[in-house]
Design a protein around this motif. Structure first.
Motif, PDB file in Angstrom:
ATOM      1  N   GLU A   1     -14.231  10.581   8.631  1.00 36.19           N
ATOM      2  CA  GLU A   1     -15.069   9.313   9.370  1.00 36.19           C
ATOM      3  C   GLU A   1     -15.202   8.323   8.461  1.00 36.19           C
ATOM      4  N   PRO A   2     -15.486   6.940   8.905  1.00 35.35           N
ATOM      5  CA  PRO A   2     -15.591   5.877   8.262  1.00 35.35           C
ATOM      6  C   PRO A   2     -16.435   6.243   6.760  1.00 35.35           C
ATOM      7  N   GLY A   3     -15.932   5.773   5.580  1.00 38.97           N
ATOM      8  CA  GLY A   3     -16.360   5.817   4.485  1.00 38.97           C
ATOM      9  C   GLY A   3     -15.954   7.132   3.751  1.00 38.97           C
ATOM     10  N   GLY A   4     -15.544   8.210   4.605  1.00 39.98           N
ATOM     11  CA  GLY A   4     -15.166   9.363   4.085  1.00 39.98           C
ATOM     12  C   GLY A   4     -13.937   9.278   3.180  1.00 39.98           C
ATOM     13  N   THR A   5     -13.719  10.310   2.362  1.00 39.75           N
ATOM     14  CA  THR A   5     -12.728  10.420   1.132  1.00 39.75           C
ATOM     15  C   THR A   5     -11.314  10.341   1.833  1.00 39.75           C
ATOM     16  N   LEU A   6     -11.179  11.009   3.458  1.00 35.86           N
ATOM     17  CA  LEU A   6      -9.905  10.896   4.076  1.00 35.86           C
ATOM     18  C   LEU A   6      -9.891   9.854   5.135  1.00 35.86           C
ATOM     19  N   ALA A   7     -10.717   9.142   5.439  1.00 41.89           N
ATOM     20  CA  ALA A   7     -10.766   8.304   6.479  1.00 41.89           C
ATOM     21  C   ALA A   7      -9.412   7.396   6.473  1.00 41.89           C
ATOM     22  N   PRO A   8      -8.843   7.111   7.647  1.00 40.71           N
ATOM     23  CA  PRO A   8      -7.741   6.328   7.781  1.00 40.71           C
ATOM     24  C   PRO A   8      -8.091   4.765   7.763  1.00 40.71           C
ATOM     25  N   GLY A   9      -7.134   4.131   7.475  1.00 45.86           N
ATOM     26  CA  GLY A   9      -7.104   2.430   7.352  1.00 45.86           C
ATOM     27  C   GLY A   9      -5.936   1.769   7.164  1.00 45.86           C
ATOM     28  N   LEU A  10      -6.127   0.692   7.793  1.00 42.04           N
ATOM     29  CA  LEU A  10      -4.835  -0.334   7.382  1.00 42.04           C
ATOM     30  C   LEU A  10      -4.503  -0.705   6.288  1.00 42.04           C
ATOM     31  N   ASP A  11      -3.469  -0.921   5.738  1.00 40.61           N
ATOM     32  CA  ASP A  11      -3.100  -1.299   4.242  1.00 40.61           C
ATOM     33  C   ASP A  11      -1.623  -2.205   4.411  1.00 40.61           C
ATOM     34  N   PHE A  12      -1.963  -3.321   4.278  1.00 40.24           N
ATOM     35  CA  PHE A  12      -0.705  -4.385   4.351  1.00 40.24           C
ATOM     36  C   PHE A  12      -0.140  -4.715   2.974  1.00 40.24           C
ATOM     37  N   GLY A  13      -0.669  -3.833   1.944  1.00 44.40           N
ATOM     38  CA  GLY A  13      -0.313  -4.198   0.440  1.00 44.40           C
ATOM     39  C   GLY A  13       1.097  -4.040   0.390  1.00 44.40           C
ATOM     40  N   GLY A  14       2.124  -3.642   1.102  1.00 40.42           N
ATOM     41  CA  GLY A  14       3.486  -3.631   1.098  1.00 40.42           C
ATOM     42  C   GLY A  14       4.182  -4.716   1.729  1.00 40.42           C
ATOM     43  N   ALA A  15       3.220  -5.606   2.380  1.00 37.49           N
ATOM     44  CA  ALA A  15       4.063  -6.823   3.387  1.00 37.49           C
ATOM     45  C   ALA A  15       3.248  -8.080   3.015  1.00 37.49           C
ATOM     46  N   ALA A  16       1.969  -8.037   2.523  1.00 42.25           N
ATOM     47  CA  ALA A  16       1.006  -9.248   2.564  1.00 42.25           C
ATOM     48  C   ALA A  16       1.479 -10.293   1.669  1.00 42.25           C
ATOM     49  N   LYS A  17       1.974  -9.755   0.433  1.00 45.85           N
ATOM     50  CA  LYS A  17       2.650 -10.824  -0.488  1.00 45.85           C
ATOM     51  C   LYS A  17       3.835 -11.790   0.234  1.00 45.85           C
ATOM     52  N   GLY A  18       4.465 -11.308   0.585  1.00 49.13           N
ATOM     53  CA  GLY A  18       5.778 -11.693   1.444  1.00 49.13           C
ATOM     54  C   GLY A  18       5.229 -12.724   2.423  1.00 49.13           C
ATOM     55  N   LEU A  19       4.171 -12.242   3.313  1.00 49.56           N
ATOM     56  CA  LEU A  19       3.871 -13.105   4.308  1.00 49.56           C
ATOM     57  C   LEU A  19       3.108 -14.432   3.664  1.00 49.56           C
ATOM     58  N   ALA A  20       2.358 -14.058   2.756  1.00 49.15           N
ATOM     59  CA  ALA A  20       1.553 -15.239   1.840  1.00 49.15           C
ATOM     60  C   ALA A  20       2.528 -16.179   1.325  1.00 49.15           C
TER      61      ALA A  20
END
Ligand code: AMP
Ligand code: MG
Length: 356
Positions: free
Chosen positions: A172-191
């Motif tokens: 669940e949100p806030g839980g240790t295994l909660a899913p989420g989006l992470d654009f850490g592998g792409a955001a720098k390039g877009l910036a």
């Protein structure tokens, strides 16, 4: 303690001096302005050419503003970012920020969805790279990988994580295994793309190199006619340059490496680029650098991460098929280069052997 005031005084004096000299000095067309600032979790340097120094500096300010906007939208570790707002209730269908839509479209267009997943926040979060080294339990990893697999785009600009498991408070949100989006592998390039567009739109910058260390984009050609040179560091010795990507004009180059965020546990290196299928750090590669004249910063950033996961052989095949330049240091420290096509405006030069 007693030295601090004089250090500050010197800094202020230098700043005042350069501020006073700046507008008077102007700059010759072949003498660039370079500005470096902390941004995107690293130091970003912009070297820009143009005849009107004040206007060039204003354009550079706009470029940094553009980068900050992308960061503010996509940084999953900033609780105020648009992506963090999405991640706060991942099981509710929500509108994505436009920058996230752009990144998702690029992942699809490049065809690397099997290797590049924007949904790995909960998986990567199981490795504590900044704190106490901890290797996740297999069962936890499997749950987090499965939850990440529940990510679905709904139409173009909406998305949701559908539940792949039965009820479990950890998911669940806030839980240790909660899913989420992470654009850490792409955001720098877009910036970097945004920064380049800001410089171009200024009408005053004729050529520029924008570097965020692991990703670099160029605008136009250097006025003296020489190529832009982007060095690739030895993944085991940051003081050694092992390859140089030389771009005649515009292009992008990105590196992904197992040395950027990692820890060692029982003699095994756990780094931050994970195989979306298993959640385990991708093996057999130390670094991947990919570049091309026709690549955007966003594409190059996505690709270096994705090709790292593919591994040396599949990465080389991809680069050959798509006409990109590639330089890989494999798990044993061997270098592998795929030259870009002859007339592509990119030369990949090996200049030293990587540490074995
Ligand atoms: P980069 O340095 O561009 O290769 O990006 C690495 C970052 O991307 C990591 O710190 C994670 O936040 C994220 N990441 C890790 N593995 C993947 C993957 N397979 N696909 C997409 N993003 C990933
Ligand atoms: Mg990347």
């Amino acid at each position: 303690m007693r030295q601090a005031p004089s250090v500050i005084a010197v800094t202020v004096a230098l700043a005042a001096l350069s501020a006073a000299l700046g507008p008077i000095a102007g700059c010759a067309p072949d003498e660039p302005v370079t500005v470096s600032r902390e941004a995107l979790g690293t130091v970003v340097s912009i070297t820009a050419y143009g005849e009107d120094e004040a206007a060039v500096r204003a354009a550079i300010d706009d470029a940094f503003t553009g980068m900050a906007e992308v960061e503010a939208a996509l940084d999953a570790y900033d609780p105020n970012s648009a992506v963090s707002q999405f991640n706060a209730t991942p099981y509710d269908e929500q509108t994505l920020p436009p920058d996230a839509v752009e990144a998702l479209d690029a992942i699809d267009a490049i065809g690397v969805s099997a290797e590049f997943s924007p949904a790995l926040l909960g998986v990567v979060g199981l490795y504590d790279f900044e704190g106490t080294p901890s290797v996740p339990e297999d069962a936890d990893l499997a749950l987090a990988v499965s939850a990440a697999g529940g990510f679905v785009r709904v139409g173009n600009d909406r998305a949701v994580f559908s539940r792949t498991m039965g009820p479990d408070p950890r998911l669940e949100p806030g839980g240790t295994l909660a899913p989420g989006l992470d654009f850490g592998g792409a955001a720098k390039g877009l910036a970097l793309d945004r920064a380049r567009e800001a410089l171009r739109a200024s009408g005053t910058v004729t050529a520029a190199l924008i570097s965020a260390v692991s990703s670099t984009v160029t605008l136009g050609s250097k006025p003296d006619g020489t190529a832009w040179r982007i060095g690739v560091e030895d993944p085991r010795d940051s003081t050694v340059v092992v390859a140089v990507f030389q771009l005649d004009g515009e292009g992008a180059v990105s590196t992904s490496g197992d040395y950027q965020r990692y820890f060692e546990h029982d003699g095994v290196r756990y780094h931050h680029i994970v195989d979306p299928a298993t959640g385990i750090p991708a093996r057999g590669v130390r670094s991947v650098t990919v570049g091309g004249a026709d690549l955007s910063g966003l594409e190059s950033d996505i690709l270096s991460t994705a090709l790292f996961v593919k591994g040396p052989g599949a990465a080389a095949a991809y680069a050959e098929e798509t006409g990109l330049g590639l330089y890989v240091v494999d798990g044993e420290g061997r270098a592998l280069t795929v030259p870009a096509p002859d007339d592509s405006g990119l030369i990949v030069a090996e200049v030293a052997s990587p540490t074995p």
